[in-house]
Scaffold this motif. Structure first.
Motif, PDB file in Angstrom:
ATOM      1  N   LYS B 409       0.857  -1.210   0.000  1.00  8.99           N
ATOM      2  CA  LYS B 409       0.000   0.000   0.000  1.00  8.99           C
ATOM      3  C   LYS B 409       0.886   1.251   0.000  1.00  8.99           C
ATOM      4  O   LYS B 409       0.659   2.196  -0.748  1.00  8.99           O
ATOM      5  CB  LYS B 409      -0.914  -0.008   1.235  1.00  8.99           C
ATOM      6  N   GLU B 410       1.950   1.218   0.810  1.00 10.77           N
ATOM      7  CA  GLU B 410       2.826   2.411   0.866  1.00 10.77           C
ATOM      8  C   GLU B 410       3.455   2.665  -0.511  1.00 10.77           C
ATOM      9  O   GLU B 410       3.495   3.794  -0.989  1.00 10.77           O
ATOM     10  CB  GLU B 410       3.931   2.195   1.917  1.00 10.77           C
ATOM     11  N   ASN B 411       3.928   1.582  -1.142  1.00  8.76           N
ATOM     12  CA  ASN B 411       4.599   1.763  -2.447  1.00  8.76           C
ATOM     13  C   ASN B 411       3.639   2.288  -3.504  1.00  8.76           C
ATOM     14  O   ASN B 411       3.954   3.221  -4.256  1.00  8.76           O
ATOM     15  CB  ASN B 411       5.201   0.423  -2.909  1.00  8.76           C
ATOM     16  N   ILE B 412       2.436   1.711  -3.546  1.00  8.03           N
ATOM     17  CA  ILE B 412       1.495   2.167  -4.596  1.00  8.03           C
ATOM     18  C   ILE B 412       1.048   3.608  -4.302  1.00  8.03           C
ATOM     19  O   ILE B 412       0.845   4.407  -5.210  1.00  8.03           O
ATOM     20  CB  ILE B 412       0.281   1.210  -4.722  1.00  8.03           C
ATOM     21  N   MET B 413       0.972   3.967  -3.001  1.00  9.54           N
ATOM     22  CA  MET B 413       0.592   5.351  -2.673  1.00  9.54           C
ATOM     23  C   MET B 413       1.713   6.308  -3.074  1.00  9.54           C
ATOM     24  O   MET B 413       1.467   7.413  -3.580  1.00  9.54           O
ATOM     25  CB  MET B 413       0.299   5.479  -1.152  1.00  9.54           C
ATOM     26  N   ARG B 414       2.945   5.869  -2.893  1.00 10.83           N
ATOM     27  CA  ARG B 414       4.080   6.722  -3.316  1.00 10.83           C
ATOM     28  C   ARG B 414       4.064   6.902  -4.833  1.00 10.83           C
ATOM     29  O   ARG B 414       4.185   8.024  -5.346  1.00 10.83           O
ATOM     30  CB  ARG B 414       5.403   6.081  -2.862  1.00 10.83           C
ATOM     31  N   LEU B 415       3.845   5.784  -5.548  1.00 17.80           N
ATOM     32  CA  LEU B 415       3.776   5.873  -7.020  1.00 17.80           C
ATOM     33  C   LEU B 415       2.621   6.780  -7.432  1.00 17.80           C
ATOM     34  O   LEU B 415       2.730   7.594  -8.366  1.00 17.80           O
ATOM     35  CB  LEU B 415       3.594   4.474  -7.613  1.00 17.80           C
ATOM     36  N   SER B 416       1.514   6.651  -6.696  1.00 14.38           N
ATOM     37  CA  SER B 416       0.335   7.452  -7.017  1.00 14.38           C
ATOM     38  C   SER B 416       0.644   8.948  -6.862  1.00 14.38           C
ATOM     39  O   SER B 416       0.320   9.752  -7.735  1.00 14.38           O
ATOM     40  CB  SER B 416      -0.812   7.062  -6.061  1.00 14.38           C
ATOM     41  N   SER B 417       1.327   9.289  -5.774  1.00  9.90           N
ATOM     42  CA  SER B 417       1.593  10.729  -5.552  1.00  9.90           C
ATOM     43  C   SER B 417       2.605  11.239  -6.584  1.00  9.90           C
ATOM     44  O   SER B 417       2.477  12.350  -7.090  1.00  9.90           O
ATOM     45  CB  SER B 417       2.091  10.971  -4.127  1.00  9.90           C
ATOM     46  N   LEU B 418       3.601  10.410  -6.948  1.00  9.92           N
ATOM     47  CA  LEU B 418       4.553  10.813  -7.998  1.00  9.92           C
ATOM     48  C   LEU B 418       3.811  11.007  -9.324  1.00  9.92           C
ATOM     49  O   LEU B 418       4.003  11.980 -10.057  1.00  9.92           O
ATOM     50  CB  LEU B 418       5.637   9.745  -8.177  1.00  9.92           C
ATOM     51  N   HIS B 419       2.916  10.068  -9.626  1.00  8.04           N
ATOM     52  CA  HIS B 419       2.228  10.068 -10.935  1.00  8.04           C
ATOM     53  C   HIS B 419       1.320  11.285 -11.077  1.00  8.04           C
ATOM     54  O   HIS B 419       1.312  11.956 -12.121  1.00  8.04           O
ATOM     55  CB  HIS B 419       1.412   8.779 -11.079  1.00  8.04           C
ATOM     56  N   LYS B 420       0.600  11.580  -9.990  1.00  3.25           N
ATOM     57  CA  LYS B 420      -0.420  12.652 -10.118  1.00  3.25           C
ATOM     58  C   LYS B 420       0.184  14.038  -9.925  1.00  3.25           C
ATOM     59  O   LYS B 420      -0.510  15.052 -10.079  1.00  3.25           O
ATOM     60  CB  LYS B 420      -1.554  12.391  -9.117  1.00  3.25           C
ATOM     61  N   ASP B 421       1.461  14.091  -9.615  1.00  4.05           N
ATOM     62  CA  ASP B 421       2.146  15.387  -9.427  1.00  4.05           C
ATOM     63  C   ASP B 421       2.770  15.806 -10.761  1.00  4.05           C
ATOM     64  O   ASP B 421       3.906  15.438 -11.091  1.00  4.05           O
ATOM     65  CB  ASP B 421       3.239  15.213  -8.353  1.00  4.05           C
ATOM     66  N   ARG B 422       2.010  16.499 -11.573  1.00  9.96           N
ATOM     67  CA  ARG B 422       2.491  16.858 -12.926  1.00  9.96           C
ATOM     68  C   ARG B 422       2.011  18.267 -13.276  1.00  9.96           C
ATOM     69  O   ARG B 422       0.959  18.691 -12.818  1.00  9.96           O
ATOM     70  CB  ARG B 422       1.964  15.848 -13.938  1.00  9.96           C
ATOM     71  N   PRO B 423       2.746  18.971 -14.157  1.00  7.68           N
ATOM     72  CA  PRO B 423       2.353  20.348 -14.478  1.00  7.68           C
ATOM     73  C   PRO B 423       1.080  20.435 -15.315  1.00  7.68           C
ATOM     74  O   PRO B 423       0.362  21.424 -15.252  1.00  7.68           O
ATOM     75  CB  PRO B 423       3.554  20.905 -15.241  1.00  7.68           C
ATOM     76  N   VAL B 424       0.805  19.420 -16.145  1.00  8.86           N
ATOM     77  CA  VAL B 424      -0.378  19.451 -17.014  1.00  8.86           C
ATOM     78  C   VAL B 424      -1.051  18.081 -16.962  1.00  8.86           C
ATOM     79  O   VAL B 424      -0.350  17.051 -16.925  1.00  8.86           O
ATOM     80  CB  VAL B 424       0.027  19.737 -18.499  1.00  8.86           C
ATOM     81  N   GLU B 425      -2.360  18.037 -16.952  1.00 10.74           N
ATOM     82  CA  GLU B 425      -3.076  16.753 -16.963  1.00 10.74           C
ATOM     83  C   GLU B 425      -2.874  16.069 -18.324  1.00 10.74           C
ATOM     84  O   GLU B 425      -2.837  16.758 -19.368  1.00 10.74           O
ATOM     85  CB  GLU B 425      -4.567  16.984 -16.701  1.00 10.74           C
ATOM     86  N   PRO B 426      -2.760  14.720 -18.311  1.00  9.66           N
ATOM     87  CA  PRO B 426      -2.474  14.016 -19.576  1.00  9.66           C
ATOM     88  C   PRO B 426      -3.455  14.343 -20.703  1.00  9.66           C
ATOM     89  O   PRO B 426      -3.052  14.526 -21.854  1.00  9.66           O
ATOM     90  CB  PRO B 426      -2.570  12.537 -19.164  1.00  9.66           C
ATOM     91  N   LEU B 427      -4.746  14.438 -20.376  1.00  9.56           N
ATOM     92  CA  LEU B 427      -5.738  14.698 -21.432  1.00  9.56           C
ATOM     93  C   LEU B 427      -5.509  16.083 -22.056  1.00  9.56           C
ATOM     94  O   LEU B 427      -5.508  16.233 -23.288  1.00  9.56           O
ATOM     95  CB  LEU B 427      -7.167  14.602 -20.847  1.00  9.56           C
ATOM     96  N   ASP B 428      -5.228  17.068 -21.204  1.00 11.22           N
ATOM     97  CA  ASP B 428      -4.968  18.425 -21.734  1.00 11.22           C
ATOM     98  C   ASP B 428      -3.686  18.441 -22.568  1.00 11.22           C
ATOM     99  O   ASP B 428      -3.591  19.119 -23.590  1.00 11.22           O
ATOM    100  CB  ASP B 428      -4.847  19.420 -20.564  1.00 11.22           C
ATOM    101  N   LEU B 429      -2.694  17.668 -22.112  1.00 12.38           N
ATOM    102  CA  LEU B 429      -1.413  17.612 -22.845  1.00 12.38           C
ATOM    103  C   LEU B 429      -1.626  16.986 -24.227  1.00 12.38           C
ATOM    104  O   LEU B 429      -1.120  17.478 -25.238  1.00 12.38           O
ATOM    105  CB  LEU B 429      -0.416  16.773 -22.026  1.00 12.38           C
ATOM    106  N   ALA B 430      -2.429  15.906 -24.255  1.00 10.87           N
ATOM    107  CA  ALA B 430      -2.703  15.233 -25.535  1.00 10.87           C
ATOM    108  C   ALA B 430      -3.430  16.192 -26.482  1.00 10.87           C
ATOM    109  O   ALA B 430      -3.044  16.357 -27.656  1.00 10.87           O
ATOM    110  CB  ALA B 430      -3.544  13.978 -25.294  1.00 10.87           C
ATOM    111  N   VAL B 431      -4.444  16.859 -25.975  1.00  9.25           N
ATOM    112  CA  VAL B 431      -5.220  17.803 -26.800  1.00  9.25           C
ATOM    113  C   VAL B 431      -4.302  18.922 -27.305  1.00  9.25           C
ATOM    114  O   VAL B 431      -4.319  19.285 -28.489  1.00  9.25           O
ATOM    115  CB  VAL B 431      -6.398  18.388 -25.985  1.00  9.25           C
TER     116      VAL B 431
END
Lengths: 505, 505
Positions: B409-431
């Protein structure tokens, strides 16, 4: 978060400062560490500034830089070897030395140790920030245009195929002839030989401070994020690594209204408009003969020339040429009446030209300037002149071409629209990634496993060697078997023949 | 702008559709071209949809996919060769064939020709979008998780050092042993041999349509922007190219309130919470024996298991296991009472798990699933089971480990926080990047000069050969001179000795 900033003096600090100021505005606790002696490192920052005394004075720094700058007017360093041989290395060694002063200041070192920073934001040029990050084992964010001696490629384990990635200082494009590619390889080898001498002092100081022998790779390879003040409108596209963030054009600002004095110059320039001329903050003196040749050429164009120059006034300065100690470069370039920009092609100036869509006449002097100029030239956004060899006529023709041939304006406008079309502004991107490293104590998920391989493992020499050995062994055994089989068959046939012969005789 | 969309059927379309819908919302004129026969390619899009008849029926498509899916329950393809040998290639060839049908529809081709699109937005899996882009000479944006056979690395001229970049399908990590690195090289060579057979049909169709022989490189190398449905929380960091944009997690949505039915299941689950189980939209039938072993294991944990399964109900299904035809996977994973997610490790499922921070038990079946599972396992976010060999007990232990051992749980939560910490949301970046390509008619400034080099120039074999020849020649000449000089000296000494001898005798 709590951020330690280790800046580099000179023009590097201009843009780094804008990132630091924005981080302060966003409520981070920032401590900037800087030598007492400096040109541009202002103390008026709205945060804690810790200074330390240095073994050299401002006069020493100015003198060494003069020697360095003058050397550039004699011969442009086109490789690390020539940089080493020229008197530039004295200037570099002076810069490397101030790190020893920092660590000699025991009180400051104690303060830094107890401050438990979340990250270090540093300019790698004089390696001091890298030494600080390693000494206090802090995650680091590097802020730079690029780094000589392949320290960026090695530190980030980023491939840079020599077939189309030109070496720094060479001024080649990414479409190299065979001869240029051969030269690119030779200079690459040369770099590997001489870089260690160029950074010898820096590494000695680092080993002394860290109390263990360190290589340049040891210093550079722990970087969490590389904020690179470039993009692929300026640079040629090449392989990059996921922890490289491109913030080229971070120095571009929305144009502000011009001071009255400059507004007046523009209004007086009539339909021809103006030309902005500046060789940057680092060049305050041009050899007289050269300055007169330049003044002569400037007098031959109809535009008004605003020339930022702090040296002695050339006696042949024409009426259309106005000498100023300072000018609002970015805002002037943003004015619709600005026809051309004469620049030494430093990355700040080039980006202001791209952002404002102003074609350039480039006179590169040192560092990355030759490469910047080559890139802008191959993209049709300006003309490059060799400042040592150029004549007044060369400059005059270059100016007239850049002003009158529409293609330059079209190309720079196209580059400008490509450059400014981005999902996030460079300053916001830089701030985001500094904060990211503070939040997550680095960016370990972006660190490639290549760092854990030796150079021969990285290039798979062991695997290729093993596979070759297997193939050769198999080939050898097969050959031997065939030979044996062949001899066997041949042997039989031989005996049959003999038997046949003896029968017929 | 005007955009042509060439999608791929199946789960690929889920996320591509979200980008298309956002582009429509932003006022772009979108035309989607799709075969009449399809599973997921909805026609209810708010834009022009052009369909064309195919030479196969939906039954053919289902049958071929059943053959392909069943083959995965027998032996998992761990290389292109095994993929080729397994009955999967029939399914691939069926998909490749529909492009011929598109170009047989003359009316449609005329329509597309006259529509003067600004760009093509395509899924490269069945190469049809690539053929369309080349046929109409349109700039293209590729949308994919990854591409087999190194077509991405070659198409983008992106280095992928075999020493730490594992081959697709192998399920290796980026820290490979010597043996794994040797195997990685062998499979790489194998790919180069067999990929041409895997894509033989596709390339024949392409050459027929384009009326000139084409290679895979010809199709892939004109891509302006690669939108890759991955990031470096899932993938291992490796070299990338500037026109590669990472939009991993584009399928993650803000959790919506659960339908009553599922809310009830959760409330009834008590303090133990629930486990979500789904092998994805493409797997509707599990061999009975395997299904019973799974049902047995699920009955041994205290959690309530919500199992999305459309196959025959296992007779030994326990009371804690609820079979459903469909479930709101993302929203369930977002519920705080969800303890674990049993998944086939398709990239959509893995990202929903990362986004919601739910540890996984992974049973990869085909395609990129083994690689996704390996990556999550090495990052401590779950346990991988070989679905062919696993026993009921294996599954039971894996579930208990993932639910009870806090580290997952700790590892997936760490990955989750790394993943969601981004300057632009993926959908907006794709568009943004689809619009960028439409605005600028591609992204030529991001196209590396490597495309203009032959393979031996790219690897500098000609330069290295030349330098070696020079060095050997110089060495040879030096050797010869020394030898000659040596002989000369020796010759002299010889005559002196002789003279000396004749004197003393």
């Amino acid at each position: 978060g709590k951020l330690l900033v280790v800046p580099m003096d000179g023009s590097h600090w201009f843009t780094m400062q804008s990132v630091v100021e924005k981080l302060i505005l966003r409520g981070h606790e920032v401590v900037v560490v800087m030598p007492e002696v400096s040109w541009q490192l202002e103390r008026s920052l709205n945060c804690t500034v810790k200074t330390y005394s240095t073994s050299y004075t401002l006069e020493d720094q100015n003198r060494e830089f003069m020697v360095f700058a003058h050397a550039q007017w004699k011969a442009q360093a086109q490789s690390i070897f020539s940089l080493l041989m020229s008197s530039s290395s004295g200037f570099l060694d002076l810069f490397f030395s101030h790190c020893r002063s920092l660590f000699n200041d025991r009180k400051l070192v104690e303060y830094l140790k107890e401050s438990s920073f979340d990250a270090v934001f540093l300019d790698p040029f004089d390696t001091c920030g890298l030494i600080v990050a390693k000494y206090f084992s802090l995650p680091s964010v590097v802020f730079t245009r690029g780094i000589f001696c392949h320290h960026l490629e090695e530190g980030a384990q980023c491939p840079a195929p020599l077939s189309y990635v030109p070496n720094d200082l060479l001024g080649f494009s990414d479409a190299m002839t065979f001869k240029e590619r051969v030269w690119n390889h030779i200079v690459h080898l040369e770099d590997h030989l001489f870089c260690q001498y160029l950074f010898r002092n820096a590494l000695e100081i680092a080993s002394e401070i860290l109390q263990t022998p360190v290589t340049a790779y040891d210093l550079y390879s722990h970087t969490s994020i590389w904020l690179l003040r470039t993009d692929f409108v300026l640079d040629y596209p090449k392989p990059v690594m996921p922890n490289m963030i491109f913030i080229g054009g971070i120095n571009c600002h929305q144009g502000k209204p011009l001071p009255m004095e400059f507004e007046a110059y523009i209004n007086a320039s009539g339909e021809h408009g103006i030309v902005v001329f500046s060789l940057g903050s680092m060049v305050s003196e041009i050899p007289e003969k050269k300055a007169m040749a330049i003044a002569d050429a400037l007098g031959k164009i109809p535009q008004t020339v605003l020339w930022r120059y702090t040296g002695t006034r050339p006696s042949n300065l024409a009426n259309n040429t106005i000498l100023v100690k300072w000018l609002p470069q970015n805002d002037l370039l943003g004015h619709p009446m600005t026809r051309a920009f004469i620049t030494h092609a430093g990355s700040h100036g080039v980006y202001e030209s791209i952002c404002n869509g102003v074609p350039m006449v480039m006179m590169p002097l040192f560092g990355d300037q030759m490469d910047n100029a080559k890139r802008m030239e191959t993209k049709g956004a300006g003309v490059t002149l060799n400042v040592l060899e150029m004549t007044s006529e060369d400059l005059e023709n270059a100016l007239k071409a850049v002003i009158n041939d529409k293609s330059y304006k079209e190309n720079i406008m196209r580059l400008s629209s490509l450059h400014k079309d981005r999902p996030v502004e460079p300053l916001d991107l830089a701030v985001f990634w500094v904060e990211f490293v503070m939040r997550h104590k680095g960016a370990p998920h972006l660190r490639p496993a290549a760092h854990d391989l030796t150079w021969y493992q990285y290039h798979s020499l062991d695997v290729i060697g093993f596979l070759l050995a297997v193939v050769l062994t198999v080939a050898f055994i097969t050959f031997k078997c065939c030979a044996y089989g062949y001899r066997k068959c041949l042997g039989k046939k031989g005996r049959v023949k003999k038997a046949h012969k003896s029968k017929t005789h």
